[in-house]
Motif scaffolding. Structure first.
Motif, short mmCIF file in Angstrom:
data_model
loop_
_atom_site.label_atom_id
_atom_site.label_comp_id
_atom_site.label_asym_id
_atom_site.label_seq_id
_atom_site.Cartn_x
_atom_site.Cartn_y
_atom_site.Cartn_z
N GLY A 113 0.79 -1.22 0.00
CA GLY A 113 0.00 0.00 0.00
C GLY A 113 0.82 1.27 0.00
O GLY A 113 2.05 1.27 -0.02
N THR A 170 -4.77 4.26 -4.73
CA THR A 170 -5.19 2.99 -4.16
C THR A 170 -4.96 1.88 -5.18
O THR A 170 -4.87 2.13 -6.38
CB THR A 170 -6.67 3.02 -3.76
OG1 THR A 170 -7.01 1.81 -3.07
CG2 THR A 170 -7.58 3.14 -4.97
N SER A 216 -6.45 -0.17 -0.37
CA SER A 216 -5.36 0.80 -0.24
C SER A 216 -4.18 0.26 0.54
O SER A 216 -3.05 0.71 0.33
CB SER A 216 -5.87 2.09 0.42
OG SER A 216 -6.26 1.83 1.76
N SER A 217 -4.40 -0.70 1.44
CA SER A 217 -3.26 -1.20 2.20
C SER A 217 -3.58 -2.54 2.84
O SER A 217 -4.73 -2.88 3.11
CB SER A 217 -2.83 -0.20 3.29
OG SER A 217 -3.83 -0.09 4.30
N GLY A 233 -8.53 6.48 -4.15
CA GLY A 233 -8.43 6.14 -2.75
C GLY A 233 -9.14 7.12 -1.86
O GLY A 233 -9.83 8.03 -2.31
N GLU A 234 -8.96 6.94 -0.56
CA GLU A 234 -9.57 7.87 0.40
C GLU A 234 -9.01 9.26 0.19
O GLU A 234 -7.82 9.45 -0.08
CB GLU A 234 -9.26 7.42 1.82
CG GLU A 234 -10.07 6.23 2.28
CD GLU A 234 -9.80 5.91 3.73
OE1 GLU A 234 -10.53 6.39 4.60
OE2 GLU A 234 -8.84 5.15 3.97
N TRP A 239 -15.34 3.21 3.01
CA TRP A 239 -13.98 2.83 3.38
C TRP A 239 -13.98 2.28 4.79
O TRP A 239 -14.57 2.87 5.70
CB TRP A 239 -13.02 4.01 3.28
CG TRP A 239 -12.62 4.31 1.87
CD1 TRP A 239 -13.17 5.24 1.03
CD2 TRP A 239 -11.58 3.65 1.14
NE1 TRP A 239 -12.55 5.20 -0.20
CE2 TRP A 239 -11.55 4.24 -0.16
CE3 TRP A 239 -10.68 2.64 1.43
CZ2 TRP A 239 -10.67 3.84 -1.14
CZ3 TRP A 239 -9.78 2.23 0.46
CH2 TRP A 239 -9.78 2.83 -0.81
#
Length: 598
Positions: A263, A303, A431-432, A297-298, A375
């Motif tokens: 990520g 992401t 994302s991670s 992504g956020e 998320w």
């Protein structure tokens, strides 16, 4: 603009490739470089799939192996290859380099058809860790070893003198011969299995005129003799040695923030060699990719994105991605589980973690549900992972070791349906993936320092009223200055810690009433036995985590403390003291902002 990412199939390093550049682990990525190429959907398994009523979609990330759980069931024995893509099939085999043998495939099919699902519940996956004691032959260290042994905890000691250690601690002691001032002696293999550290190493101070063999003068305290440093300097022991020790054990005891496996974090990217494993390997036509979206992504950040189309045509019905075998297995023994940061789609997924490099082997599995359009962080404890082989629970599987994988499946374990399965297009931003330390976090590194470490350069302090170590800091090689610098290394390391600062150490028994304080202001005495008990108790207390404090007994120097051996005082509940401690108080608040001269 929608971007896809494509793995270079010829790359032995398994680095995912972006347009115009390759990004190795940890390399900074500029916003202009985040547009990725299409990740080939290498489809893996050198066999057409028998008609299959178990339709799966997987997102698969893994630690040390790439084996894939065969999920076949026989419905008439028809082999279908309609619209099957041979090119994708061969790409998959080429990417992963390790297809199963025909014998394994036939074996899995026969076993699947003939063996009932097991009813015995899976064994719990438990881990235990060794407590490393450094400075184990010192006055505090040897008492720590004794307490840990009495509690039945596994102990390993780090010592410079093997003969002395065995004479003092017993011939059966588990020991490492090493010197924290010499980084080359602290080999990674020595710390395998270590989960906690109690560090009682300290620079040696002794009388200039010499001491008795049992160091009787030293045990009285330096107020009774003219002191000097014996052996290595405070800088080497308290600062360089601390740096070496932290570096040696950090991977084993773990970071409070966890270990990033995949990520984006702080402008850097940790990547994994992802490849697609779709039902083309079993005759199906489903297809998936893993790509990087620089704005999906956020908060508009980058992401990873697992996406594709699931089709039940040709009796298929699964897509997946997973990594190649890691060149070196990830050691996650310091952590309690895996945390996924993703944007859910309302479906149920699976995480599969493998510890074998074989293609077809047990996978340790956990299912989880996602919330559509949101998320969320999904935490999956290692203790919750079930050993699954070819879609069935393995009740006698070996204990879990460590890896990782993610999966979306129509079926759960042992033939149970996944109620959220939907045929068609899907996408899951991820994302991670990181390991984590469960709450409440307890200290992993307990260090015995000294009261007075912030006082030598404190403005307005009357040194004539301070202990000898404070007054003689410069003459003793800046002993307290380097102790403070060593403390700072611990606080900055990211490991969960406790720093104990005893006042003058004595050979008196434990049991006196205690005073815990913060801010580095108190003077007095405290028993070495008491300090050893405090260190061991801190390992189990969340209230001691990330705290720095001083400790002394309520007994003044002028009064010796004794106990009745036939009626000793009860052992203390040290949590009563730990609960009074606050975060962030070290005594450095009283220092001037200018650096301390050394």
């Amino acid at each position: 603009m929608e971007c896809c990412c494509s793995a270079k199939l010829s790359s032995p390093s398994s680095i995912l490739s972006f347009q115009g550049f390759s990004s190795p682990v940890g390399k900074k990525i500029s916003k202009n470089c985040l547009q990725p190429q299409l990740l080939s959907s290498p489809l893996r398994k050198p066999f057409l799939q028998l008609n299959n009523n178990k339709h799966n979609t997987f997102l698969y990330h893994r630690h040390s192996s790439t084996s894939f759980p065969l999920r076949t069931s026989y419905r008439g024995g028809v082999i279908s290859a309609e619209a099957w893509d041979l090119g994708r099939f061969l790409k998959t085999l080429f990417f992963f380099n390790s297809p199963p043998s025909p014998a394994k495939f036939v074996e899995s099919l026969i076993e699947k058809l003939s063996s009932p699902s097991p009813e015995e519940p899976p064994k719990a996956m438990e881990t235990s860790g060794i407590v490393l004691v450094s400075g184990a032959t010192g006055g505090v260290g040897r008492r720590v070893v004794d307490i840990l042994r009495k509690k039945g905890l596994p102990v390993r000691v780090l010592v410079r003198n093997e003969e002395k250690a065995k004479r003092m601690l017993g011939p059966d002691i588990d020991l490492i011969v090493g010197d924290i001032t010499k980084e080359s002696t602290l080999l990674p293999k020595y710390f395998k299995g270590v989960r906690n550290v109690i560090n009682a190493v300290s620079v040696i101070v002794g009388p200039k005129e010499g001491d008795t063999p049992d160091r009787a003068k030293y045990s009285q305290g330096i107020k009774f003799f003219e002191p000097e440093i014996k052996g290595d300097s405070p800088e080497m022991v308290e600062y360089v040695g601390m740096k070496n020790l932290i570096n040696a054990v950090k991977g084993s005891i773990g970071l409070q923030s966890g270990k990033l496996l995949f990520g984006f974090e702080d402008g850097s990217f940790k990547e994994l060699p992802w490849g697609a494993l779709d039902d083309v390997v079993m005759g199906g036509v489903s297809e998936s990719t893993f790509q990087f979206d620089r704005t999906g992504g956020e908060n508009g950040g980058p992401t990873g994105l697992f996406k594709g189309v699931v089709s039940t045509a040709n009796n298929g019905g699964f897509t997946s991605i997973r990594t190649k075998n890691f060149s070196e297995p990830e050691d996650l023994s310091a952590y309690d589980g895996l945390e996924l940061r993703l944007k859910g789609d309302g479906r149920r997924y699976k995480l599969i973690v493998r510890t074998s490099s074989e293609w077809d082997t047990v996978g340790y599995t956990a299912g989880f549900d996602t919330v559509g359009g949101q998320w969320q962080s999904i935490r999956l404890p290692f203790s919750s992972l079930r050993p699954i082989f070819r879609a069935r629970t393995v009740s006698d599987a070996p204990p879990f070791d460590s890896s990782n994988v993610l999966m979306f499946s129509k079926f759960e374990y042992d033939g149970k349906l996944n109620p959220t399965f939907v045929e068609g297009a899907f996408q899951l931003p991820l994302s991670s993936i990181r390991s984590y330390v469960k709450d409440p976090v307890t200290p992993r590194f307990v260090h015995v320092s000294s009261a007075g470490v912030t006082r030598p350069e404190r403005p307005g302090l009357d040194l004539s009223k301070q202990p000898p170590a404070v007054r003689l800091n410069k003459e003793l090689g800046f002993i307290l200055t380097f102790k403070l610098k060593g403390e700072d290394l611990i606080r900055e390391s990211g490991v969960p810690y406790t720093i104990v600062r005893p006042c003058a150490l004595t050979e008196e028994p434990a049991g006196a009433d205690l005073i815990f304080d913060q801010g580095d202001n108190i003077t007095g005495k405290v028993s070495r036995e008491e300090v050893a008990r405090i260190c061991v108790a801190a390992l189990e207390s969340p209230y001691a985590c990330d705290k720095t404090f001083e400790v002394k007994s309520t007994i003044p120097f002028s009064e010796p403390f004794t106990i009745d051996p036939e009626n000793p005082p009860p052992e203390k509940d040290y949590d009563i003291y730990f609960k009074t401690l606050k975060d962030g108080i070290t005594g450095k608040e009283m220092l001037e902002q200018s650096p301390v001269p050394v």
